[in-house]
Structures are given as structure tokens and as C-alpha cells.
Design an enzyme around this catalytic site. Sequence first.
Site, PDB file in Angstrom:
ATOM      1  N   SER A  27       0.809  -1.230   0.000  1.00  0.00           N
ATOM      2  CA  SER A  27       0.000   0.000   0.000  1.00  0.00           C
ATOM      3  C   SER A  27       0.842   1.281   0.000  1.00  0.00           C
ATOM      4  CB  SER A  27      -0.965   0.000   1.180  1.00  0.00           C
ATOM      5  OG  SER A  27      -1.910  -1.023   1.001  1.00  0.00           O
ATOM      6  N   THR A  72      -6.042  -3.467   7.458  1.00  0.00           N
ATOM      7  CA  THR A  72      -5.955  -4.769   6.800  1.00  0.00           C
ATOM      8  C   THR A  72      -5.933  -5.894   7.830  1.00  0.00           C
ATOM      9  OG1 THR A  72      -4.831  -6.000   5.056  1.00  0.00           O
ATOM     10  CG2 THR A  72      -3.416  -4.661   6.472  1.00  0.00           C
ATOM     11  N   LYS A  76      -9.924  -5.939  10.111  1.00  0.00           N
ATOM     12  CA  LYS A  76     -11.013  -5.334   9.327  1.00  0.00           C
ATOM     13  C   LYS A  76     -12.377  -5.424   9.998  1.00  0.00           C
ATOM     14  CE  LYS A  76      -9.017  -5.982   4.752  1.00  0.00           C
ATOM     15  NZ  LYS A  76      -9.258  -6.488   3.402  1.00  0.00           N
ATOM     16  N   ALA A 138     -15.241 -19.035   3.018  1.00  0.00           N
ATOM     17  CA  ALA A 138     -16.402 -18.359   3.613  1.00  0.00           C
ATOM     18  C   ALA A 138     -15.977 -17.518   4.814  1.00  0.00           C
ATOM     19  CB  ALA A 138     -17.448 -19.397   4.015  1.00  0.00           C
ATOM     20  N   GLY A 139     -14.841 -16.870   4.696  1.00  0.00           N
ATOM     21  CA  GLY A 139     -14.359 -16.001   5.776  1.00  0.00           C
ATOM     22  C   GLY A 139     -14.661 -14.544   5.470  1.00  0.00           C
ATOM     23  N   GLY A 140     -13.891 -13.662   6.087  1.00  0.00           N
ATOM     24  CA  GLY A 140     -14.104 -12.217   5.940  1.00  0.00           C
ATOM     25  C   GLY A 140     -13.962 -11.751   4.500  1.00  0.00           C
ATOM     26  N   ARG A 162     -14.651 -25.437   3.289  1.00  0.00           N
ATOM     27  CA  ARG A 162     -14.269 -26.631   4.050  1.00  0.00           C
ATOM     28  C   ARG A 162     -15.272 -26.859   5.186  1.00  0.00           C
ATOM     29  NH1 ARG A 162      -8.446 -26.077   6.719  1.00  0.00           N
ATOM     30  NH2 ARG A 162      -9.519 -24.326   7.694  1.00  0.00           N
ATOM     31  N   THR A 163     -15.609 -25.761   5.889  1.00  0.00           N
ATOM     32  CA  THR A 163     -16.574 -25.844   6.986  1.00  0.00           C
ATOM     33  C   THR A 163     -17.937 -25.394   6.466  1.00  0.00           C
ATOM     34  OG1 THR A 163     -14.757 -25.188   8.413  1.00  0.00           O
ATOM     35  CG2 THR A 163     -16.963 -25.154   9.394  1.00  0.00           C
TER      36      THR A 163
HETATM   37  P1  ATR Z   1     -10.326 -14.030   5.668  1.00  0.00           P
HETATM   38  O1  ATR Z   1     -10.798 -12.945   6.573  1.00  0.00           O
HETATM   39  O2  ATR Z   1      -9.019 -13.716   4.963  1.00  0.00           O
HETATM   40  O3  ATR Z   1     -11.354 -14.545   4.729  1.00  0.00           O
HETATM   41  P2  ATR Z   1     -10.772 -16.158   7.563  1.00  0.00           P
HETATM   42  O4  ATR Z   1     -11.978 -15.498   8.078  1.00  0.00           O
HETATM   43  O5  ATR Z   1      -9.829 -16.793   8.530  1.00  0.00           O
HETATM   44  O6  ATR Z   1      -9.881 -15.214   6.681  1.00  0.00           O
HETATM   45  O7  ATR Z   1     -11.235 -17.264   6.493  1.00  0.00           O
HETATM   46  C1  ATR Z   1     -10.330 -18.063   5.866  1.00  0.00           C
HETATM   47  C2  ATR Z   1     -11.050 -18.947   4.835  1.00  0.00           C
HETATM   48  O8  ATR Z   1     -10.088 -19.783   4.213  1.00  0.00           O
HETATM   49  C3  ATR Z   1     -12.085 -19.866   5.450  1.00  0.00           C
HETATM   50  O9  ATR Z   1     -13.110 -20.084   4.512  1.00  0.00           O
HETATM   51  C4  ATR Z   1     -11.280 -21.151   5.669  1.00  0.00           C
HETATM   52  O10 ATR Z   1     -12.037 -22.313   5.719  1.00  0.00           O
HETATM   53  P3  ATR Z   1     -12.778 -22.744   7.067  1.00  0.00           P
HETATM   54  O11 ATR Z   1     -13.973 -21.863   7.192  1.00  0.00           O
HETATM   55  O12 ATR Z   1     -13.111 -24.159   6.880  1.00  0.00           O
HETATM   56  O13 ATR Z   1     -11.772 -22.512   8.173  1.00  0.00           O
HETATM   57  C5  ATR Z   1     -10.434 -21.142   4.416  1.00  0.00           C
HETATM   58  N1  ATR Z   1      -9.200 -21.933   4.571  1.00  0.00           N
HETATM   59  C6  ATR Z   1      -8.047 -21.556   5.154  1.00  0.00           C
HETATM   60  N2  ATR Z   1      -7.130 -22.535   5.075  1.00  0.00           N
HETATM   61  C7  ATR Z   1      -7.740 -23.560   4.394  1.00  0.00           C
HETATM   62  C8  ATR Z   1      -7.311 -24.840   3.972  1.00  0.00           C
HETATM   63  N3  ATR Z   1      -6.091 -25.294   4.207  1.00  0.00           N
HETATM   64  N4  ATR Z   1      -8.199 -25.611   3.323  1.00  0.00           N
HETATM   65  C9  ATR Z   1      -9.450 -25.171   3.050  1.00  0.00           C
HETATM   66  N5  ATR Z   1      -9.907 -23.962   3.416  1.00  0.00           N
HETATM   67  C10 ATR Z   1      -9.064 -23.167   4.082  1.00  0.00           C
END
Ligand code: ATR
Length: 283
Positions: A27, A72, A76, A138-140, A162-163
Site C-alpha cells: 500500500s 488490513t 477489518k 467463507a471467511g471475511g 471446508r466448513t
Molecule cells: P479471511 O478474513 O481472509 O477470509 P478467515 O476469516 O480466517 O480469513 O477465512 C479463511 C477462509 O479460508 C475460510 O473459509 C477457511 O475455511 P474454514 O472456514 O473451513 O476454516 C479457508 N481456509 C483456510 N485454510 C484452508 C485450507 N487449508 N483448506 C481449506 N480452506 C481453508
Amino acid sequence: MANQITGEIKAVDRYGVMGYPISHSRSPIIHRLFALQTGQDIQYELLQVSPEKLETAVRQFQRTGGRGLNITVPHKAEVTRLVDQLSERAATAGAVNTLAFKGGEVMGDNTDGIGLLRDLAVNLGVSIEKANILILGAGGATRGIIGPLLEMQPTRIQIANRTLGKAKALADHFSRSGPVSACRFNEVATGKTYDLIINATSAGLRGETPPYPQAAISENTFCYDLSYGIQPTPFSVWAREAGARKSVMGWGMLVEQAAESFKIWRGVRPDTAPVLKQMIIAA
Ligand code: ATR
């Protein structure tokens, strides 16, 4: 900065990016290039702030005359608590990546979604309207992009994670705004279903390549990784090998979201094309 003729000291407007860790952030370079291009006199700092110090650091930056911040990972979502006025898109995303300090108030906005849309639609010529979209993760990061993507009226957004529970929670949250559904990686439709696959997992940051649904990729599929790197990311390599039409890393989104932040702060939108070119060459 001292004026050569009058000797008057003029304070330069201060901005910065807060994260943890932060040393890898591009940035400062991007905003310096924007400032040069638009003739704006600003200072942009790299601020490493751990989660427990976030509030103190933001308040101190504001108190000492700072004009704006980029926020960042991992702050966030947490920083939304410190905001007096939250934009609609930041509220929808549940996350803020841009703070502007105006008249003693803290305004919070989120330019990630619009940054992605601009990169896809303007820089890469990918049409979102009527597209079948698969988002991995499905994270942030996913939460931040679904709202803006739905506004462009895709046929469907499928979130695979994954979840499963996290994907379902997001799909439920956004189903009022458009057609969104959730599944596990191994439940993703195969064949020529997806026009666009977006990797929003953080797996690549640790060099991991989860069992992504390879059969979801056809020669018509455009693959986009929100992550970016000097070397191709694991997802972008995987997508290319699986036969994607094109596989692109998120450099463009990075530059576009920065340009939107710069516009919020300075009232001018820089021309992103030359900056993006320079970033990719420098990488
Ligand atoms: P961000 O804010 O960057 O999205 P986060 O909220 O920690 O970070 O979300 C990370 C995402 O990457 C999640 O969807 C996570 O899957 P889970 O919800 O099952 O934890 C996914 N992720 C991270 N490492 C992974 C891996 N090795 N295999 C599959 N999914 C992964």
C-alpha cells in the site's frame, strides 16, 4: 514541509495502513505512486499494530492529526467498533478497510468489493451479469465481496467451504439480496457450470492447496485469486493446470481498492492502469 520562499512550515497530510503483520504491504508504494500522479502532497506510513493495541493506535493516529487509514488483516472486522459513521457497503461486509477522520469523527468504508468489481469488469473484461459464480472460502474476504457481486446481478453465487456451517451462514445472510447457496468443496457442480471461480480462502498464504473442486473448471471458466504474490499463488497454478480459460491473481483488486480509498481521502481517483503495470513489473 518548509516553503522555500516564505519559510512557512506546512504539515503534510498523514495516512497509513495498519495490520499485523504489515511489512509485506504494497500500500505505501501504491499510494506514493497515486500521490505523484495526482500532484497530492501526502505521507503514507506502514503501521504494525497487534490486535490488543488497535484501538489505542487508531485513536492516537487520529489525535495526532492523521487524515485516514487503510485497515488490513486481521483488523477489518474489529475496527468497525471504532467507527462513528459506517458506510452501507462496510456495514454489509461487516468489515472496514478505509477510515477517514473528518471533523472529529471516524468514518468507516470498505472498498474491497468495488475494487474487485473494477478489476474484473474494467481491467479484465469479465462480465458478472448473468454469470454463474463459485466462491471458494467463507471467511471475511468472502463476506466483503458477495454484496457488490450480487448487485451486478449474476445468475447465482455458490459458496463452497471446508466448513459447511460458515458457508451456510453467509448464504443465509445474503439470500435476501440475491441467489446465493452453500456447499462443501466435494458438492460443487461439475462440467461447464461456472463462468467465474474466485478463491477467497486464506489457504495459499500458508502455501496450502486444499482439495478444490477441479471438475468445476472448464475451458470457459475465468479463475481469480484474491491473493497475489511475487510467485504465482498455489490457487492460480492449480486453476491453470485444471484448464481454466484464464487464471489471474488479485494485483488489480489491490490497486483498485487503493484507488477508491485515495478518492475518499483526496477527492480524486487516480488512473490505476500505469500503477498496476508498475506493481506487476516490480513484483
Ligand atoms: P479471511 O478474513 O481472509 O477470509 P478467515 O476469516 O480466517 O480469513 O477465512 C479463511 C477462509 O479460508 C475460510 O473459509 C477457511 O475455511 P474454514 O472456514 O473451513 O476454516 C479457508 N481456509 C483456510 N485454510 C484452508 C485450507 N487449508 N483448506 C481449506 N480452506 C481453508
